[in-house]
Write an enzyme that holds these catalytic residues in place. Sequence first.
Site, PDB file in Angstrom:
ATOM      1  CD  GLU A 171      -2.860  -1.284   2.330  1.00 57.18           C
ATOM      2  OE1 GLU A 171      -2.775  -0.449   3.244  1.00 57.18           O
ATOM      3  OE2 GLU A 171      -3.713  -2.188   2.315  1.00 57.18           O
ATOM      4  CG  ASN A 212      -0.462  -6.757  -1.934  1.00 55.42           C
ATOM      5  OD1 ASN A 212      -0.971  -7.336  -2.884  1.00 55.42           O
ATOM      6  ND2 ASN A 212      -0.986  -6.760  -0.720  1.00 55.42           N
ATOM      7  CG  HIS A 248      -9.694  -5.913   0.306  1.00 54.43           C
ATOM      8  ND1 HIS A 248      -9.899  -7.114   0.941  1.00 54.43           N
ATOM      9  CD2 HIS A 248      -8.390  -5.605   0.504  1.00 54.43           C
ATOM     10  CE1 HIS A 248      -8.767  -7.505   1.512  1.00 54.43           C
ATOM     11  NE2 HIS A 248      -7.827  -6.610   1.260  1.00 54.43           N
ATOM     12  CD  GLU A 276      -4.437  -8.020   1.191  1.00 63.33           C
ATOM     13  OE1 GLU A 276      -5.317  -7.349   1.755  1.00 63.33           O
ATOM     14  OE2 GLU A 276      -3.215  -7.773   1.304  1.00 63.33           O
ATOM     15  CG  ASP A 278     -12.513  -9.232   1.163  1.00 62.36           C
ATOM     16  OD1 ASP A 278     -12.432  -8.201   0.462  1.00 62.36           O
ATOM     17  OD2 ASP A 278     -12.011  -9.310   2.304  1.00 62.36           O
TER      18      ASP A 278
HETATM   19  C1  XIL Z   1      -6.102  -6.881   7.913  1.00 58.79           C
HETATM   20  C2  XIL Z   1      -6.302  -8.092   8.801  1.00 58.79           C
HETATM   21  O1  XIL Z   1      -7.094  -9.042   8.130  1.00 58.79           O
HETATM   22  C3  XIL Z   1      -6.948  -7.674  10.089  1.00 58.79           C
HETATM   23  O2  XIL Z   1      -7.023  -8.774  10.985  1.00 58.79           O
HETATM   24  C4  XIL Z   1      -6.162  -6.554  10.736  1.00 58.79           C
HETATM   25  O3  XIL Z   1      -6.849  -6.098  11.878  1.00 58.79           O
HETATM   26  C5  XIL Z   1      -5.981  -5.415   9.761  1.00 58.79           C
HETATM   27  O4  XIL Z   1      -5.374  -5.892   8.586  1.00 58.79           O
HETATM   28  N1  XIL Z   1      -4.966  -4.977   3.355  1.00 58.79           N
HETATM   29  C6  XIL Z   1      -3.905  -5.711   3.783  1.00 58.79           C
HETATM   30  C7  XIL Z   1      -4.081  -6.667   4.908  1.00 58.79           C
HETATM   31  O5  XIL Z   1      -2.839  -5.688   3.156  1.00 58.79           O
HETATM   32  O6  XIL Z   1      -2.897  -6.776   5.668  1.00 58.79           O
HETATM   33  C8  XIL Z   1      -5.203  -6.253   5.808  1.00 58.79           C
HETATM   34  O7  XIL Z   1      -5.366  -7.263   6.770  1.00 58.79           O
HETATM   35  C9  XIL Z   1      -6.451  -6.033   5.003  1.00 58.79           C
HETATM   36  C10 XIL Z   1      -6.246  -4.919   4.010  1.00 58.79           C
END
Ligand code: XIL
Length: 484
Positions: A171, A212, A248, A276, A278
């Site tokens: 990020e 990422n 996401h 990641e 969802d």
């Molecule tokens: C999230 C975890 O799933 C949570 O448990 C934590 O509280 C916060 O981070 N982007 C990312 C991940 O790169 O590391 C994040 O994971 C979700 C968003």
Amino acid sequence: MPVRTFRTPHPRRSRRALGALAASATAAVVAAATLLPAGQAGAVAGSLRTLAEAKGVYFGTAIGQGDLNNAALTTVAGAQFGMLTPTNEMKWETVEPSPGGFDFGPGDRIVAFGQAHAMKLRGHTLVWHSQLPAWMNNLPGSQVQAAMRNHIIATAGHYKGKLYSWDVVNEPFNENGTFRDDPFHRAMGSGYVADALRTAKAADPGAKLYLNDYNIEGLNAKSDAMYDLAKSLRSQGVPLDGVGFQAHFVVGQVPSSLKANLERFTALGLEVAITELDDRMQLPPDSGKLAQQARDYASVVTTCLAVRGCVGLTQWDVGDADSWIPGTFPGEGAGTMYDNAYQPKPAYHASVDALGGSASNPSPSPTPTPTPTPNPTDGVACAVTAEPNAWNTGLTENVTVTNSGSRAVNGWALSFTLPAGQTITGAWNAAVVPAAGRVTARSLGYNGTIAPGGSVSFGFQASHTGNAGPAGQFSLNGVACSAA
Ligand code: XIL
């Protein structure tokens, strides 16, 4: 100059070679099964993992150490996924809570789970603005570079040889494409990215090194910034292997430019991955949202398969019950392929279908085995459990039928009666018709035989109008069953 060839044998080749085998679902399942290493615990034929691997890609999930105590969760993770990312266990605040004080115990536990299931592992993450310990946030700028290098050397060094990849920088960008104001950028400017990649390369030369980010899935200002950075790093010979697209998503909002965007990165000689995934919705879920989510998952899977250089997909968390979404986006959730009881949702079946599996395709109805010839009824006896998991307008129901008779059942037809108001919208591990009233579930090609004492499970999704009770009056090949 940009390197235009991939550094490792390209997954496309195995994808193509296996494509011929995948002409039928059965062949695909057989092909996948034969690819699996011996001793791979838990992975099942027809799973996301085996289907994805037959196409030359991986399908992963993310778990945290607390999840390791959840039997339903770990069963699904081990059976369905071939790649594993720790949700928090390799982040800076966990790994190096005090300067130079390292704790790899939590990360090691996730690695051990992955190794026990012959999964690949993604390291996540070395340099990120979030989940930094306070000491790092407060460090004088003059000490940040040394601290960053030390952290990378120790952490990537500890896991050397064990990981498929590292998200070296997570990020880095704001939404408008400018660099995020974080301790690394403040201390070193944008050069911190190349510095981190070079340091990681020295610490673990075998791991694929990734940048990422989220909201870079479509063509937009932020993905433009990532593209420009990746292009610049490649042209300077900085060790960058891939870009991770967190994905996401919100139901109905998968960007239409996803494929074009991924392809401009692969044209730089990079691999890409959905890291990641969802797909959240306003709670509660309903059948319309779940159907849209299924289309979303299918389109993401299909896009990755269609992009030369997309090496795999990882869903963030295993099921809705352990998903980070409700805790981060109030009122939203239900973003994964598994419901709160770790039962597969329409998105799971849609993903399986997109991967070339068909056993669980609810629509159109899967092709059953030639209508089973019921055994003569003597010697046939059965016991059934039926367990619905309901929400306000829908349910999923798992049915297990046990052959309690003295002879094997070869090809089964299990008839049962649905409560009034329930209408079946999809099924897995059986072909189920009609959708309401007295219905019959028939075995598929791979699960028609039930040995004496053995059992078979299948399930369905249904809408309901208030009565979410279980199906009843089961009979197997014409013989009434008892409740197990
Ligand atoms: C999230 C975890 O799933 C949570 O448990 C934590 O509280 C916060 O981070 N982007 C990312 C991940 O790169 O590391 C994040 O994971 C979700 C968003």
